[in-house]
Scaffold this active site. Structure first.
Site, short mmCIF file in Angstrom:
data_model
loop_
_atom_site.label_atom_id
_atom_site.label_comp_id
_atom_site.label_asym_id
_atom_site.label_seq_id
_atom_site.Cartn_x
_atom_site.Cartn_y
_atom_site.Cartn_z
N ASP A 233 0.89 -1.17 0.00
CA ASP A 233 0.00 0.00 0.00
C ASP A 233 0.93 1.22 0.00
OD1 ASP A 233 -2.43 1.56 0.35
OD2 ASP A 233 -1.90 1.80 2.44
N SER A 234 0.32 2.39 -0.17
CA SER A 234 1.13 3.60 -0.06
C SER A 234 1.63 3.81 1.36
CB SER A 234 0.28 4.82 -0.47
OG SER A 234 -0.83 4.93 0.41
N CYS B 7 -4.43 -1.66 -1.83
CA CYS B 7 -4.60 -0.22 -2.03
C CYS B 7 -5.53 -0.04 -3.23
CB CYS B 7 -3.24 0.40 -2.31
SG CYS B 7 -3.30 2.13 -2.79
N GLU C 62 -2.31 8.56 8.39
CA GLU C 62 -0.86 8.30 8.44
C GLU C 62 -0.23 9.02 9.63
OE1 GLU C 62 1.47 6.51 6.45
OE2 GLU C 62 -0.27 5.51 5.57
N CYS D 9 -11.09 3.11 0.17
CA CYS D 9 -9.66 3.33 0.39
C CYS D 9 -9.31 2.52 1.62
CB CYS D 9 -9.39 4.82 0.64
SG CYS D 9 -7.71 5.17 1.25
N HIS E 278 -7.20 2.85 3.83
CA HIS E 278 -6.94 3.61 5.06
C HIS E 278 -8.22 3.85 5.87
CE1 HIS E 278 -3.04 4.67 3.25
NE2 HIS E 278 -2.68 5.16 4.42
N1 DGL Z 1 -4.80 3.14 0.91
C1 DGL Z 1 -4.96 3.64 -0.37
C2 DGL Z 1 -6.16 3.25 -1.12
O1 DGL Z 1 -6.74 2.24 -0.79
C3 DGL Z 1 -4.15 4.76 -0.89
C4 DGL Z 1 -4.36 6.03 -0.26
C5 DGL Z 1 -3.41 7.07 -0.76
O2 DGL Z 1 -2.20 6.85 -0.65
O3 DGL Z 1 -3.91 8.08 -1.23
O4 DGL Z 1 -6.55 3.91 -2.05
#
Ligand code: DGL
Length: 270
Positions: A15-16, A78, A157, A189, A191
């Site tokens: 993931d990011s 992600c 984050e 997302c 996150h």
């Molecule tokens: N966790 C991510 C997703 O599912 C990426 C979020 C990001 O880095 O903008 O899209």
């Protein structure tokens, strides 16, 4: 490449940043014998505001790293990365099993009583062809209202999961969805499950939240079983965490979000 990776090989997941931990938790609960190598591309986070081409480029770099470390399967944990690169990764590496994220519009459309579904995801995810194709395939007869998340990934984050600043940011995102009359909201997302408690409170009872992480873990289990590369039941399992950013910060995030006190962490240069 990696045709020889057998059942004892790790699963690569990325993931990011820490968002993929929501998928990781489900994968570990379902598949405790698996070893997982998790890469957080925190030097490049957030992905959501980047062009699809630049996210795709990072995805190929990370996947190459994971395959170099012997990964037997890759989980793109992600949505933005899946939108940018899942199709291209599968085309370029047809022997490698990939499991990716797609906004859970299908279960949302099936479960919505009023026929109005909200999707909360990053800008990159909405720009990818995957999102449009999911809506085309699964949302006929349902109104889908999309809301781009701005700044939410940065809050998560930074470890800010509740409090007035988080509530204000969430309220700003939910207002258009509430005004449109949604009764089901998709967390698009990885996150966002970390702020699901606040989202649920602000939406109120009567609006259901859909997080696809459990379904993704089940899909991973099916893929491993289908290829006969699942770890044997008595294997130890466990996670090694790597970041392109600051490993001390990642260790702190793991303690907070995963609850592991002494995780195996390290920095990778990608
Ligand atoms: N966790 C991510 C997703 O599912 C990426 C979020 C990001 O880095 O903008 O899209």
């Amino acid at each position: 490449m990696n045709a020889a990776a057998g059942s004892a090989a790790p699963i690569g997941m990325f993931d990011s940043g820490v968002g993929g931990f929501s998928v990781l938790a489900q994968a570990r609960a379902l598949l405790p014998a698996e070893r997982i190598l998790y890469v957080a591309d925190q030097a490049w986070a957030p992905y959501g505001d980047r062009s699809l081409a630049s996210v795709r480029e990072r995805c190929f770099v990370i996947v190459e790293h994971l395959l170099g470390a012997g990964a037997k399967a890759i989980v793109v944990a992600c949505n933005a990365a899946s939108a940018a690169a899942l199709h291209q990764l599968r085309a370029a590496l047809p022997d490698i099993p990939f499991v990716g994220m797609e906004p859970a519009v299908k279960p949302a459309a099936a479960q919505s009583r009023g026929g109005v579904v909200g999707v909360l995801a990053t800008t990159a995810t909405f720009q990818g062809e995957l999102y449009g194709s999911v809506v085309d395939r699964h949302a006929s007869g349902v109104t889908v209202v999309q809301q781009a998340g701005l700044g939410l990934v940065e809050l998560i984050e930074a470890g800010m999961l509740e409090g007035p600043e988080v509530e204000a940011a969430i309220d700003a995102h939910l207002a258009p969805l509430i005004a449109a009359g949604v009764d089901t909201v998709v967390l698009g997302c990885t996150h966002y499950p970390f702020i699901a408690g606040v989202i649920r409170r602000r939406l109120g009872n009567g609006v259901q939240l859909i997080d696809p992480a459990g379904a993704v873990a089940r899909q991973l289990g099916r893929v491993l079983a289908g290829r006969a590369i699942a770890a044997s039941a008595d294997a130890g399992g466990g996670v090694a965490y790597r970041t392109s950013g600051n490993p001390d910060r990642l260790r702190h995030q793991i303690r907070m979000l995963v609850g592991e006190e002494s995780p195996d962490t390290g920095r990778i240069h990608l």
